[in-house]
Design an enzyme around this catalytic site. Structure first.
Site, PDB file in Angstrom:
ATOM      1  N   ALA A 165       0.862  -1.176   0.000  1.00  0.00           N
ATOM      2  CA  ALA A 165       0.000   0.000   0.000  1.00  0.00           C
ATOM      3  C   ALA A 165       0.900   1.227   0.000  1.00  0.00           C
ATOM      4  O   ALA A 165       2.075   1.140   0.348  1.00  0.00           O
ATOM      5  CB  ALA A 165      -0.875  -0.014   1.247  1.00  0.00           C
ATOM      6  N   GLY A 169       0.457  -5.173   0.587  1.00  0.00           N
ATOM      7  CA  GLY A 169      -0.706  -5.107  -0.305  1.00  0.00           C
ATOM      8  C   GLY A 169      -0.394  -5.627  -1.691  1.00  0.00           C
ATOM      9  O   GLY A 169      -1.291  -6.071  -2.410  1.00  0.00           O
ATOM     10  N   GLU A 203      -0.868  -9.256  -1.386  1.00  0.00           N
ATOM     11  CA  GLU A 203      -2.318  -9.460  -1.228  1.00  0.00           C
ATOM     12  C   GLU A 203      -3.021  -9.313  -2.586  1.00  0.00           C
ATOM     13  O   GLU A 203      -3.972 -10.030  -2.880  1.00  0.00           O
ATOM     14  CB  GLU A 203      -2.858  -8.475  -0.198  1.00  0.00           C
ATOM     15  CG  GLU A 203      -2.366  -8.774   1.217  1.00  0.00           C
ATOM     16  CD  GLU A 203      -2.748  -7.695   2.203  1.00  0.00           C
ATOM     17  OE1 GLU A 203      -3.470  -8.026   3.176  1.00  0.00           O
ATOM     18  OE2 GLU A 203      -2.362  -6.523   1.996  1.00  0.00           O
ATOM     19  N   GLU A 207       4.220  -5.965   6.905  1.00  0.00           N
ATOM     20  CA  GLU A 207       3.457  -4.929   7.610  1.00  0.00           C
ATOM     21  C   GLU A 207       3.843  -4.829   9.089  1.00  0.00           C
ATOM     22  O   GLU A 207       3.788  -3.756   9.674  1.00  0.00           O
ATOM     23  CB  GLU A 207       1.952  -5.220   7.503  1.00  0.00           C
ATOM     24  CG  GLU A 207       1.326  -4.905   6.148  1.00  0.00           C
ATOM     25  CD  GLU A 207       1.458  -6.029   5.148  1.00  0.00           C
ATOM     26  OE1 GLU A 207       0.775  -5.975   4.116  1.00  0.00           O
ATOM     27  OE2 GLU A 207       2.267  -6.945   5.368  1.00  0.00           O
TER      28      GLU A 207
HETATM   29  N1  T1G Z   1       4.700   3.366   0.027  1.00  0.00           N
HETATM   30  C1  T1G Z   1       5.217   4.579  -0.310  1.00  0.00           C
HETATM   31  N2  T1G Z   1       6.535   4.798  -0.616  1.00  0.00           N
HETATM   32  C2  T1G Z   1       7.338   3.736  -0.588  1.00  0.00           C
HETATM   33  C3  T1G Z   1       6.872   2.434  -0.246  1.00  0.00           C
HETATM   34  C4  T1G Z   1       5.474   2.275   0.063  1.00  0.00           C
HETATM   35  N3  T1G Z   1       4.954   1.095   0.385  1.00  0.00           N
HETATM   36  N4  T1G Z   1       7.919   1.586  -0.297  1.00  0.00           N
HETATM   37  C5  T1G Z   1       8.982   2.325  -0.672  1.00  0.00           C
HETATM   38  N5  T1G Z   1       8.649   3.600  -0.842  1.00  0.00           N
HETATM   39  C6  T1G Z   1       9.529   4.696  -1.269  1.00  0.00           C
HETATM   40  C7  T1G Z   1      10.634   5.004  -0.244  1.00  0.00           C
HETATM   41  O1  T1G Z   1      10.209   5.893   0.725  1.00  0.00           O
HETATM   42  C8  T1G Z   1      11.726   5.589  -1.133  1.00  0.00           C
HETATM   43  O2  T1G Z   1      11.399   6.925  -1.380  1.00  0.00           O
HETATM   44  C9  T1G Z   1      11.563   4.815  -2.432  1.00  0.00           C
HETATM   45  O3  T1G Z   1      10.245   4.267  -2.411  1.00  0.00           O
HETATM   46  C10 T1G Z   1      12.543   3.689  -2.574  1.00  0.00           C
HETATM   47  O4  T1G Z   1      12.479   2.893  -1.412  1.00  0.00           O
HETATM   48  C11 T1G Z   1      -2.875  -3.039   3.039  1.00  0.00           C
HETATM   49  C12 T1G Z   1      -1.143  -1.970   4.992  1.00  0.00           C
HETATM   50  C13 T1G Z   1      10.315  -2.102  -1.607  1.00  0.00           C
HETATM   51  C14 T1G Z   1      12.079  -3.355  -0.472  1.00  0.00           C
HETATM   52  O5  T1G Z   1       6.342  -2.413   3.987  1.00  0.00           O
HETATM   53  O6  T1G Z   1      10.528  -2.407   2.087  1.00  0.00           O
HETATM   54  O7  T1G Z   1       0.796  -2.893   2.221  1.00  0.00           O
HETATM   55  O8  T1G Z   1      13.351   7.981  -0.299  1.00  0.00           O
HETATM   56  O9  T1G Z   1      14.797   3.388  -0.580  1.00  0.00           O
HETATM   57  O10 T1G Z   1      16.052  -0.105  -0.670  1.00  0.00           O
HETATM   58  O11 T1G Z   1      -1.782  -4.853   3.888  1.00  0.00           O
HETATM   59  O12 T1G Z   1      11.181   0.192  -0.028  1.00  0.00           O
HETATM   60  O13 T1G Z   1      13.349   7.637  -2.747  1.00  0.00           O
HETATM   61  O14 T1G Z   1      11.785   9.303  -1.704  1.00  0.00           O
HETATM   62  O15 T1G Z   1      13.413   1.558   0.462  1.00  0.00           O
HETATM   63  O16 T1G Z   1      15.293  -0.617  -3.019  1.00  0.00           O
HETATM   64  C15 T1G Z   1       3.840  -2.906   3.056  1.00  0.00           C
HETATM   65  C16 T1G Z   1       8.072  -1.097   2.112  1.00  0.00           C
HETATM   66  C17 T1G Z   1       3.164  -1.587   3.127  1.00  0.00           C
HETATM   67  C18 T1G Z   1       7.401  -2.395   1.885  1.00  0.00           C
HETATM   68  C19 T1G Z   1      12.644  -1.327  -1.822  1.00  0.00           C
HETATM   69  N6  T1G Z   1       5.036  -2.789   2.258  1.00  0.00           N
HETATM   70  N7  T1G Z   1       9.155  -0.844   1.190  1.00  0.00           N
HETATM   71  O17 T1G Z   1      13.782  -1.086  -1.079  1.00  0.00           O
HETATM   72  O18 T1G Z   1      14.320   1.307  -1.863  1.00  0.00           O
HETATM   73  S1  T1G Z   1       1.770  -1.658   4.200  1.00  0.00           S
HETATM   74  C20 T1G Z   1       6.208  -2.541   2.808  1.00  0.00           C
HETATM   75  C21 T1G Z   1      10.333  -1.525   1.290  1.00  0.00           C
HETATM   76  C22 T1G Z   1       0.613  -2.551   3.326  1.00  0.00           C
HETATM   77  C23 T1G Z   1      -1.553  -3.674   3.242  1.00  0.00           C
HETATM   78  C24 T1G Z   1      -0.611  -2.922   4.087  1.00  0.00           C
HETATM   79  C25 T1G Z   1      11.425  -1.110   0.368  1.00  0.00           C
HETATM   80  C26 T1G Z   1      11.570  -1.989  -0.894  1.00  0.00           C
HETATM   81  P1  T1G Z   1      12.518   7.991  -1.538  1.00  0.00           P
HETATM   82  P2  T1G Z   1      13.819   2.302  -0.745  1.00  0.00           P
HETATM   83  P3  T1G Z   1      14.980  -0.148  -1.681  1.00  0.00           P
END
Ligand code: T1G
Length: 694
Positions: A66, A105, A108, A128
């Site tokens: 998400a 998400g 999912e 999450e």
């Molecule tokens: N939403 C918004 N921005 C995100 C994002 C996300 N989910 N994931 C990454 N970014 C932005 C981050 O801030 C950075 O921005 C850029 O992307 C690159 O990220 C309903 C509730 C995917 C493994 O927890 O683990 O889904 O600094 O530097 O090292 O059930 O990002 O360049 O401006 O980390 O290559 C669940 C979170 C969400 C995964 C890539 N998902 N992301 O790593 O790059 S909750 C997560 C990561 C959800 C549902 C629920 C990592 C990555 P900027 P980065 P990276």
């Protein structure tokens, strides 16, 4: 090709509709993506020329979750739930084509597709829990129906993704394909040609039924994560969702449980802090005055001076990523000992199955020991890790200046000394920087990067990237005694000492900070480090409680006695002898002891840390408040579900912190409680440290 939203387009190829999501950098499920999913599926379903669908993403990854930036704000466009329900109920098979990371998400979304294929490098996870949340779009109900309850419990409580091979073996994907797009389209055609069913995971209960009447499954995971997830809410909530998947009468009943527990976490303080920290960690990478396009110095060979505990740990980080290391010592015996410790550490890790014996040999193969600093001449970076003595460090840097090739980075692992003074021992201060690792250096995630007045942009940019490469979370700080981490720690230690003089006992202070979420309190920490660090028996005159303890032979855990008594298993318990020493000492110092409650202990330990953080920001030693939080979470075990001392201050309200500071100032008459001008200013403006723009 039809644009179905500003982040998705649809093409039809040979009867297969290909819906491509394009929302860089990680295809998060922003409103435009949710519209794309909803409209794309509707359009494909309505198109008679279409018999199947493929969902694929442009860029470096499949949907990584998400859009976290949307959390807490007003949501626009279709809900994720509605988009996913439409996909699951589509009358035509949908095949998810996965590369990069299908996370949260994103996974999912893949789980409501009827089939999934992936390339060999893809990873699948529900992280999450790292955001203080749980999968809120059906993941806790669908994943156990595919991979089984035990595996699902492991995945949602650890947040650690699995690879394609394991996903294939567990039935999460049907095929690993080389050409993702072509392979997915071919697979979709096969589904149609073989008239395979529209597999809706919600209807698959076999693996759920297998777990019915087996509460031991849940007891086992609760036991295995108890220590690591102390005080965290999300891991337990994740487990309760999977319990609901097993024990509910229907899929939708389980989904309802998931939804209510998700909402509780989403609106709670812990997730707000952990989401804050997600961005804080990424923000720390950005150095406003170092242009993004600054050229980095290639680091293909590193020298480490000193094969002691720090030198050895530092070397392991670098060997772990395949960079050769030359480690220098003054005596053969010390060199042999240092290299033997590195090999032993690797072999222990191999015994635990975390690396292979071949990995051990490969990494040791990259390590060269030497007694000759000349061997560092062609290094791209040299990291000095000798004991904290300015003259010794200046001598080493003076010699490195004559030996090491121009353009190389000369770094010191000093934890407190003046990096500018160290740099002054060279003719190239622009190449000098502080790389402050935390012990054990191969484990602790933080790297405090200390920029000297002359450190060049290239050296700073390279050091930040190097930190990421060796798996560290970096924070760039300026030169001052103790930099950010230790400078703030000193404030807490000072108050902790004051508290036991005024009425508390070591165990009282430690209990409060342990329950607050720190791994241990200041007294247990001192005993672990050793009370005699920097203590000189000849000069000791019983001027502090620590002196008296050391004079009494109580030097900490290593002597079985310090502020606590220790049994043979190093379990600690309060000591009657220490209590007697403290009571006598505070009486001798004319301290009138009084009852001190836990609230006061907590505030007097934490608020000075916040105040010092404000001074650090005011002086420009840290770029932003969230960098201070990165230092404390990754370097000192500050509980991530409290975001860090600066975020915690904002969550309390700076006006309250200020009021307490003033109250203790009046109570104790100690100038120590003088509030930082920045704290006063922000409190007066009704702002927080998050508003501080440097
Ligand atoms: N939403 C918004 N921005 C995100 C994002 C996300 N989910 N994931 C990454 N970014 C932005 C981050 O801030 C950075 O921005 C850029 O992307 C690159 O990220 C309903 C509730 C995917 C493994 O927890 O683990 O889904 O600094 O530097 O090292 O059930 O990002 O360049 O401006 O980390 O290559 C669940 C979170 C969400 C995964 C890539 N998902 N992301 O790593 O790059 S909750 C997560 C990561 C959800 C549902 C629920 C990592 C990555 P900027 P980065 P990276």
């Amino acid at each position: 090709m039809v644009a179905v939203s500003n982040m998705a387009d649809l093409t039809v190829e040979d009867g297969v509709a290909v819906l491509t999501i394009d929302n860089p950098p990680v295809n998060a499920l922003s409103a435009g993506v949710r519209v794309g999913l909803t409209e794309g599926v509707a359009m494909a379903a309505a198109d008679d020329s279409v018999s199947a669908m493929v969902l694929i993403c442009a860029g470096r990854t499949f949907i990584a979750g998400a859009d976290i930036t949307e959390f807490g704000g007003a949501s626009t466009g279709p809900s994720l739930h509605d988009a996913l329900t439409a996909m699951e109920n589509c009358s035509k098979p949908i095949v998810a084509a996965i590369h990069g990371t299908a996370l949260g998400g994103g996974l999912e979304t893949a789980l409501v597709c009827h089939y999934r294929v992936a390339d060999a490098k893809a990873r699948f996870g529900l992280p999450e829990v790292n955001l203080g949340l749980l999968p809120g779009a059906g993941g806790t109900q669908r994943l156990p129906r595919v991979v089984g309850v035990a595996k699902a419990l492991e995945m949602v409580t650890s947040g650690v993704p699995i690879g394609s091979e394991e996903a294939l073996a567990s039935g999460l994907i049907s095929e690993i394909v080389e050409d993702l797009r072509g392979g997915a389209i071919a697979f979709a055609k096969k589904v149609v040609a073989e008239n395979r069913p529209l597999v809706r995971i919600r209807d698959q209960n076999e693996k759920i039924d297998e777990a019915k009447g087996k509460p031991e499954l849940f007891a086992a995971i609760r036991k295995s994560i108890a220590r690591k997830t102390r005080n965290f809410k999300a891991p337990e909530f994740n487990i309760q969702c999977i319990e609901a998947a097993v024990n509910s009468a229907s899929f939708d009943e389980g989904l309802t449980v998931e939804r209510s527990l998700f909402t509780e976490l989403m609106t709670g303080e812990q997730s707000a802090a952990q989401r804050y920290f997600f961005f804080a960690e990424r923000m720390a990478q950005k150095i406003p005055d170092v242009p993004k396009d600054t050229v980095e110095i290639p680091v293909n060979k590193v020298g480490v001076i000193g094969a002691g505990t720090m030198g050895g740990g530092i070397s392991m980080n670098i060997l772990n990523v395949g960079i050769p290391v030359t480690i220098i010592e003054t005596k053969q015996e010390a060199l042999d000992r240092g290299m033997a410790v590195i090999r032993k550490n690797y072999e222990n890790t191999a015994k635990k199955g975390r690396i292979s014996q071949q990995d051990v040999e490969d990494r040791m193969g990259l390590l060269t020991g030497s007694l000759n600093m000349e061997d560092l001449a062609d290094c791209d970076m040299v990291i000095e890790a000798v004991f904290e003595n300015m003259d010794l460090k200046k001598d080493i840097f003076g010699r490195l200046d004559k030996i090491v090739k121009q353009g190389a980075i000369l770094a010191s692992n000093t934890s407190a000394l003046d990096v500018n003074e160290i740099a002054s021992a060279t003719t190239r201060p622009e190449s000098v920087i502080g790389l402050h690792f935390f012990s054990p250096a191969n484990v602790m995630k933080l790297l405090e990067i200390v920029r000297g007045d002359a450190s060049s942009n290239e050296v700073i940019r390279t050091s930040m990237s190097f930190a990421k490469k060796i798996g560290k979370a970096a924070a760039l700080v300026g030169v001052c005694p103790g930099f950010v981490g230790n400078r703030i720690l000193a404030q807490r230690q000072y108050q902790a000492q004051k508290l036991i003089m005024e009425g508390a006992m070591p165990q009282d202070v430690d209990k409060v900070l342990f329950e607050f979420g720190l791994p241990m309190g200041p007294y247990q920490m001192s005993d672990l480090a050793g009370l005699d660090i920097g203590w000189d028996a000849e000069k000791s005159k019983g001027e502090t409680i620590r002196d008296v303890l050391c004079e009494a032979g109580r030097r900490g855990q290593k002597t079985g006695a310090g502020y606590y008594d220790y049994d043979e298993n190093r379990n600690h318990k309060p000591s009657a002898e220490v209590e007697k020493i403290i009571l006598e000492f505070s009486e001798k110092s004319q301290n009138v002891r009084r009852e001190i409650d836990e609230e006061e202990i907590l505030a007097r330990c934490i608020y000075p840390m916040i105040n010092e953080g404000a001074k650090i920001l005011d002086e420009g030693i840290a770029i932003r408040a969230s960098d201070v939080d990165v230092v404390w979470v990754y370097g000192y075990g500050w509980p991530i579900y409290r975001g860090g001392p600066m975020h915690y201050a904002d969550s309390i309200g700076l006006d309250k912190v200020l009021a307490k500071m003033k109250e203790y100032g009046e109570l104790t008459g100690d100038a120590f409680w003088e509030p930082s001008p920045l704290l006063v200013k922000l409190a007066a403006e009704g702002k927080g440290f998050k508003d501080f723009a440097g």
